[in-house]
Design a protein around this motif. Structure first.
Motif, PDB file in Angstrom:
ATOM      1  N   ASP A   1       0.832  -1.198   0.000  1.00  0.00           N
ATOM      2  CA  ASP A   1       0.000   0.000   0.000  1.00  0.00           C
ATOM      3  C   ASP A   1       0.873   1.257   0.000  1.00  0.00           C
ATOM      4  OD1 ASP A   1      -2.879   1.135   0.574  1.00  0.00           O
ATOM      5  OD2 ASP A   1      -1.534   2.157   1.972  1.00  0.00           O
ATOM      6  N   VAL A   2       0.484   2.262  -0.783  1.00  0.00           N
ATOM      7  CA  VAL A   2       1.289   3.477  -0.931  1.00  0.00           C
ATOM      8  C   VAL A   2       1.480   4.185   0.403  1.00  0.00           C
ATOM      9  CG1 VAL A   2       1.377   5.771  -1.986  1.00  0.00           C
ATOM     10  CG2 VAL A   2       0.625   3.804  -3.333  1.00  0.00           C
ATOM     11  N   TYR A   3       0.402   4.309   1.176  1.00  0.00           N
ATOM     12  CA  TYR A   3       0.480   5.024   2.455  1.00  0.00           C
ATOM     13  C   TYR A   3       1.509   4.378   3.377  1.00  0.00           C
ATOM     14  CZ  TYR A   3      -0.892   6.647   7.105  1.00  0.00           C
ATOM     15  OH  TYR A   3      -0.876   7.163   8.379  1.00  0.00           O
ATOM     16  N   PHE A   4       1.428   3.074   3.556  1.00  0.00           N
ATOM     17  CA  PHE A   4       2.347   2.396   4.470  1.00  0.00           C
ATOM     18  C   PHE A   4       3.750   2.272   3.882  1.00  0.00           C
ATOM     19  CE2 PHE A   4      -1.817   0.832   5.983  1.00  0.00           C
ATOM     20  CZ  PHE A   4      -1.716   1.244   7.301  1.00  0.00           C
ATOM     21  N   ARG A   5       3.857   2.195   2.562  1.00  0.00           N
ATOM     22  CA  ARG A   5       5.184   2.131   1.940  1.00  0.00           C
ATOM     23  C   ARG A   5       5.974   3.409   2.238  1.00  0.00           C
ATOM     24  NH1 ARG A   5       7.603  -0.621  -2.527  1.00  0.00           N
ATOM     25  NH2 ARG A   5       5.710  -1.856  -2.745  1.00  0.00           N
ATOM     26  N   GLU A   6       5.283   4.560   2.203  1.00  0.00           N
ATOM     27  CA  GLU A   6       5.963   5.827   2.481  1.00  0.00           C
ATOM     28  C   GLU A   6       6.379   5.948   3.942  1.00  0.00           C
ATOM     29  OE1 GLU A   6       3.209   8.804   1.242  1.00  0.00           O
ATOM     30  OE2 GLU A   6       3.811   8.710  -0.866  1.00  0.00           O
ATOM     31  N   ARG A   7       5.738   5.177   4.820  1.00  0.00           N
ATOM     32  CA  ARG A   7       6.006   5.278   6.259  1.00  0.00           C
ATOM     33  C   ARG A   7       6.690   4.042   6.822  1.00  0.00           C
ATOM     34  NH1 ARG A   7       2.077   8.067   4.372  1.00  0.00           N
ATOM     35  NH2 ARG A   7       1.465  10.084   5.271  1.00  0.00           N
ATOM     36  N   ALA A   8       7.132   3.154   5.956  1.00  0.00           N
ATOM     37  CA  ALA A   8       7.810   1.931   6.402  1.00  0.00           C
ATOM     38  C   ALA A   8       9.144   2.287   7.077  1.00  0.00           C
ATOM     39  CB  ALA A   8       8.044   1.012   5.209  1.00  0.00           C
ATOM     40  N   PRO A   9       9.584   1.440   8.042  1.00  0.00           N
ATOM     41  CA  PRO A   9       8.944   0.205   8.516  1.00  0.00           C
ATOM     42  C   PRO A   9       7.761   0.495   9.437  1.00  0.00           C
ATOM     43  CG  PRO A   9      10.943   0.627   9.754  1.00  0.00           C
ATOM     44  CD  PRO A   9      10.887   1.683   8.691  1.00  0.00           C
ATOM     45  N   TRP A  10       6.787  -0.436   9.425  1.00  0.00           N
ATOM     46  CA  TRP A  10       5.548  -0.258  10.196  1.00  0.00           C
ATOM     47  C   TRP A  10       5.283  -1.526  10.999  1.00  0.00           C
ATOM     48  CZ3 TRP A  10       2.669   4.239  10.246  1.00  0.00           C
ATOM     49  CH2 TRP A  10       1.457   4.187  10.928  1.00  0.00           C
ATOM     50  N   ARG A  11       5.116  -1.372  12.314  1.00  0.00           N
ATOM     51  CA  ARG A  11       4.932  -2.530  13.196  1.00  0.00           C
ATOM     52  C   ARG A  11       3.457  -2.846  13.401  1.00  0.00           C
ATOM     53  NH1 ARG A  11       6.926  -2.166  18.731  1.00  0.00           N
ATOM     54  NH2 ARG A  11       7.191  -4.423  18.682  1.00  0.00           N
ATOM     55  N   ILE A  12       3.132  -4.120  13.308  1.00  0.00           N
ATOM     56  CA  ILE A  12       1.797  -4.607  13.640  1.00  0.00           C
ATOM     57  C   ILE A  12       1.951  -5.864  14.485  1.00  0.00           C
ATOM     58  CG2 ILE A  12       0.583  -3.646  11.647  1.00  0.00           C
ATOM     59  CD1 ILE A  12       0.900  -6.310  10.255  1.00  0.00           C
ATOM     60  N   GLY A  13       0.910  -6.213  15.218  1.00  0.00           N
ATOM     61  CA  GLY A  13       1.019  -7.374  16.093  1.00  0.00           C
ATOM     62  C   GLY A  13      -0.326  -8.009  16.378  1.00  0.00           C
ATOM     63  N   LEU A  14      -0.260  -9.140  17.050  1.00  0.00           N
ATOM     64  CA  LEU A  14      -1.438  -9.917  17.426  1.00  0.00           C
ATOM     65  C   LEU A  14      -1.600  -9.811  18.943  1.00  0.00           C
ATOM     66  CD1 LEU A  14      -3.326 -11.626  15.626  1.00  0.00           C
ATOM     67  CD2 LEU A  14      -2.064 -13.648  16.396  1.00  0.00           C
ATOM     68  N   VAL A  15      -2.753  -9.300  19.378  1.00  0.00           N
ATOM     69  CA  VAL A  15      -3.000  -9.065  20.801  1.00  0.00           C
ATOM     70  C   VAL A  15      -4.146  -9.954  21.270  1.00  0.00           C
ATOM     71  CG1 VAL A  15      -3.684  -7.370  22.542  1.00  0.00           C
ATOM     72  CG2 VAL A  15      -2.188  -6.686  20.649  1.00  0.00           C
ATOM     73  N   LYS A  16      -3.881 -10.717  22.322  1.00  0.00           N
ATOM     74  CA  LYS A  16      -4.914 -11.532  22.960  1.00  0.00           C
ATOM     75  C   LYS A  16      -5.539 -10.716  24.082  1.00  0.00           C
ATOM     76  CE  LYS A  16      -7.268 -15.225  24.202  1.00  0.00           C
ATOM     77  NZ  LYS A  16      -8.379 -15.752  23.375  1.00  0.00           N
ATOM     78  N   MET A  17      -6.819 -10.367  23.927  1.00  0.00           N
ATOM     79  CA  MET A  17      -7.499  -9.548  24.917  1.00  0.00           C
ATOM     80  C   MET A  17      -7.865 -10.369  26.147  1.00  0.00           C
ATOM     81  SD  MET A  17      -7.486  -6.636  23.480  1.00  0.00           S
ATOM     82  CE  MET A  17      -8.508  -5.777  24.673  1.00  0.00           C
ATOM     83  N   ASP A  18      -7.825  -9.743  27.315  1.00  0.00           N
ATOM     84  CA  ASP A  18      -8.231 -10.424  28.544  1.00  0.00           C
ATOM     85  C   ASP A  18      -9.695 -10.851  28.487  1.00  0.00           C
ATOM     86  OD1 ASP A  18      -5.704  -9.996  29.438  1.00  0.00           O
ATOM     87  OD2 ASP A  18      -6.221  -8.496  30.960  1.00  0.00           O
ATOM     88  N   CYS A  19     -10.499 -10.110  27.699  1.00  0.00           N
ATOM     89  CA  CYS A  19     -11.925 -10.429  27.616  1.00  0.00           C
ATOM     90  C   CYS A  19     -12.233 -11.466  26.534  1.00  0.00           C
ATOM     91  CB  CYS A  19     -12.744  -9.165  27.387  1.00  0.00           C
ATOM     92  SG  CYS A  19     -12.315  -8.256  25.889  1.00  0.00           S
ATOM     93  N   GLY A  20     -11.205 -11.953  25.817  1.00  0.00           N
ATOM     94  CA  GLY A  20     -11.452 -13.059  24.903  1.00  0.00           C
ATOM     95  C   GLY A  20     -10.911 -12.943  23.500  1.00  0.00           C
ATOM     96  N   PRO A  21     -11.330 -11.939  22.707  1.00  0.00           N
ATOM     97  CA  PRO A  21     -10.940 -11.910  21.295  1.00  0.00           C
ATOM     98  C   PRO A  21      -9.442 -11.691  21.084  1.00  0.00           C
ATOM     99  CG  PRO A  21     -12.817 -10.469  21.715  1.00  0.00           C
ATOM    100  CD  PRO A  21     -12.273 -10.869  23.048  1.00  0.00           C
ATOM    101  N   THR A  22      -8.988 -12.058  19.902  1.00  0.00           N
ATOM    102  CA  THR A  22      -7.625 -11.768  19.466  1.00  0.00           C
ATOM    103  C   THR A  22      -7.698 -10.717  18.362  1.00  0.00           C
ATOM    104  OG1 THR A  22      -6.903 -14.012  19.998  1.00  0.00           O
ATOM    105  CG2 THR A  22      -5.519 -12.739  18.500  1.00  0.00           C
ATOM    106  N   MET A  23      -6.877  -9.668  18.482  1.00  0.00           N
ATOM    107  CA  MET A  23      -6.970  -8.525  17.575  1.00  0.00           C
ATOM    108  C   MET A  23      -5.638  -8.276  16.882  1.00  0.00           C
ATOM    109  SD  MET A  23      -9.054  -5.934  20.142  1.00  0.00           S
ATOM    110  CE  MET A  23      -9.419  -4.741  18.852  1.00  0.00           C
ATOM    111  N   VAL A  24      -5.706  -7.920  15.606  1.00  0.00           N
ATOM    112  CA  VAL A  24      -4.541  -7.417  14.884  1.00  0.00           C
ATOM    113  C   VAL A  24      -4.492  -5.909  15.111  1.00  0.00           C
ATOM    114  CG1 VAL A  24      -3.434  -7.129  12.641  1.00  0.00           C
ATOM    115  CG2 VAL A  24      -4.677  -9.234  13.165  1.00  0.00           C
ATOM    116  N   ALA A  25      -3.347  -5.399  15.556  1.00  0.00           N
ATOM    117  CA  ALA A  25      -3.272  -3.995  15.956  1.00  0.00           C
ATOM    118  C   ALA A  25      -1.978  -3.359  15.481  1.00  0.00           C
ATOM    119  CB  ALA A  25      -3.375  -3.876  17.479  1.00  0.00           C
ATOM    120  N   HIS A  26      -2.040  -2.048  15.260  1.00  0.00           N
ATOM    121  CA  HIS A  26      -0.824  -1.263  15.073  1.00  0.00           C
ATOM    122  C   HIS A  26      -0.124  -1.164  16.427  1.00  0.00           C
ATOM    123  CE1 HIS A  26      -2.216  -0.099  11.070  1.00  0.00           C
ATOM    124  NE2 HIS A  26      -3.385   0.176  11.611  1.00  0.00           N
TER     125      HIS A  26
END
Length: 413
Positions: free
Chosen positions: A92-117
């Motif tokens: 993606d152009v937006y993220f390419r201009e701002r690379a490197p860009w960190r993302i991760g997988l977060v396990k919420m205490d209330c249950g779901p797993t989320m992909v997050a910046h």
């Protein structure tokens, strides 16, 4: 550890200004429940009314029991970062201009797993605090930050992309004669703004607080009458390319509705100052701000409107004033759509009666001008779109959600 943001260097006028790009925008209609929460600084998830399970991403049916009864509710923010990766060559152009860009997988205490910046200080296996932020396209995205405070936390590069922190930015406050405007100047300077331009109509005419304004370092008083198209255009020709944040503190408050007034002179003044003043400012400063949405550390970031909460529900005691504020609110939605391609946020700050002379006869509770100024800074740092300041504003927000007709009747007293 994050290195502190450095003051931007003087710009080379021969270099091309980087054009703004937007991150991917498409979302499902259901997912805009997260957008609403992000605009107000809340963290919500869908929760099943049948089994009580939290769900993410937005769904039409509960993944646990397949019930269709999913509603958005405030949810616990804490989770654990399970894994992280760094995108170094995004497509993606937006993220390419701002690379490197960190993302991760977060396990919420209330249950779901989320992909997050990810904030730069987030560590794999450590607890994090989640929030929904509005990205440059105006859509809600999940963002993870460390559970505790870290040095220079607000200077994280990815976090600043989601917010409009006034640090090292140049700000225009449109009305320095108002108490709110003067308090906003002080709050923005304390928040690290590089320069605060303060608009004053008829600068030859003295006003309370003038000496304090002119005596502050980094504060520049400029001639601006928002109701005068030429005045706004002349100032924009001078400093339009320097304004990163515009705080519209233009106001014209008069009591009265329709039947107790004679003629339209006061109503015309309300429209000229509030609505047409907004139009003049937008046409003068908006195009340059939209073009500078990706201009480095000091890129244009936000437009802030200070509105009465009675723009949402008319208060007959100040009926015509409420109507002019409603017109400004509607216009702000248009401006938000037009500034979005540049990644510039439009923030509406709703207040109840402010503790100023035109609300003298209104009983408490009232909002202190300093509280409004502090809310402006807080909203900019949090990247919000809708902010309610004071007990009256918050109560009207809640009552509108519960029963608009009851509120309409109760305001007519």
């Amino acid at each position: 550890m994050i290195d502190p943001v450095q003051p931007p260097r003087r710009k080379n006028p021969l270099l091309r200004t980087r054009l703004p790009a937007s991150p991917p925008r498409p979302r499902s209609r259901t997912s805009h429940g997260f957008t609403r929460a992000a605009a107000e600084g809340r963290f919500v998830l869908q929760r099943c009314e049948a089994c009580g399970a939290f769900a993410y991403p937005a769904r039409e049916a509960c993944p646990a029991c397949l019930s269709a009864g999913l509603s958005f509710v405030d949810a616990p923010r804490r989770g654990v970062l399970l894994a992280e990766t760094t995108a170094r060559v995004p497509s993606d152009v937006y993220f390419r201009e701002r690379a490197p860009w960190r993302i991760g997988l977060v396990k919420m205490d209330c249950g779901p797993t989320m992909v997050a910046h990810l904030h730069a200080d987030c560590v794999e296996g450590a607890p994090v605090v989640m929030s929904f932020q509005l990205d440059k396209s105006g859509q809600a995205v999940a963002f993870a930050r460390p559970e505790g405070e870290t040095p220079n936390m607000a200077d994280d590069r990815q976090w600043r992309e989601m917010t409009a922190d006034p640090k090292f930015r140049r700000v225009l406050v449109t009305n320095g004669r108002s108490v709110i405007g003067q308090e906003a100047v002080a709050a923005l300077k304390a928040a690290g703004a590089k320069t605060v331009f303060v608009g004053v109509a008829e600068p030859w005419r003295p006003f309370a607080g003038e000496q304090l304004l002119r005596g502050q370092q980094g504060v520049e008083v400029v001639t601006l009458d928002a109701s005068d198209e030429k005045s706004a255009a002349d100032l924009a020709a001078d400093i339009g390319g320097k304004v990163d944040i515009l705080v519209n503190t233009t106001e014209y408050v008069r009591p009265g509705g329709l039947l107790d007034r004679r003629g339209t002179s006061i109503a015309r003044d309300e429209i000229d100052q509030a609505y047409l003043g907004f139009v003049n400012l937008a046409q003068a400063f908006g195009p340059a701000m939209r073009m500078r949405g990706a201009d480095g550390v000091s890129s244009s970031a936000a437009w802030v409107n200070i509105l009465s909460v009675h723009a949402l529900a008319n208060w007959p005691a100040f009926g015509a004033y409420s109507a002019s504020q409603a017109a400004c609110l509607s216009l702000s939605h248009c401006l938000r759509a037009e500034l979005r391609p540049g990644g510039v946020k439009v923030m509406n700050l709703f207040t109840g009666p402010v503790d100023t002379e035109w609300f003298q006869t209104v009983p408490p509770p009232k909002v202190a001008p300093r509280a409004v100024a502090q809310a402006i800074v807080s909203a900019l740092r949090g990247g919000l779109e809708e902010i309610y300041v004071g007990d009256v504003a918050e109560e009207i927000r809640q009552r509108l959600a519960a029963n608009p007709k009851a509120l309409e009747r109760e305001l007519d007293k």
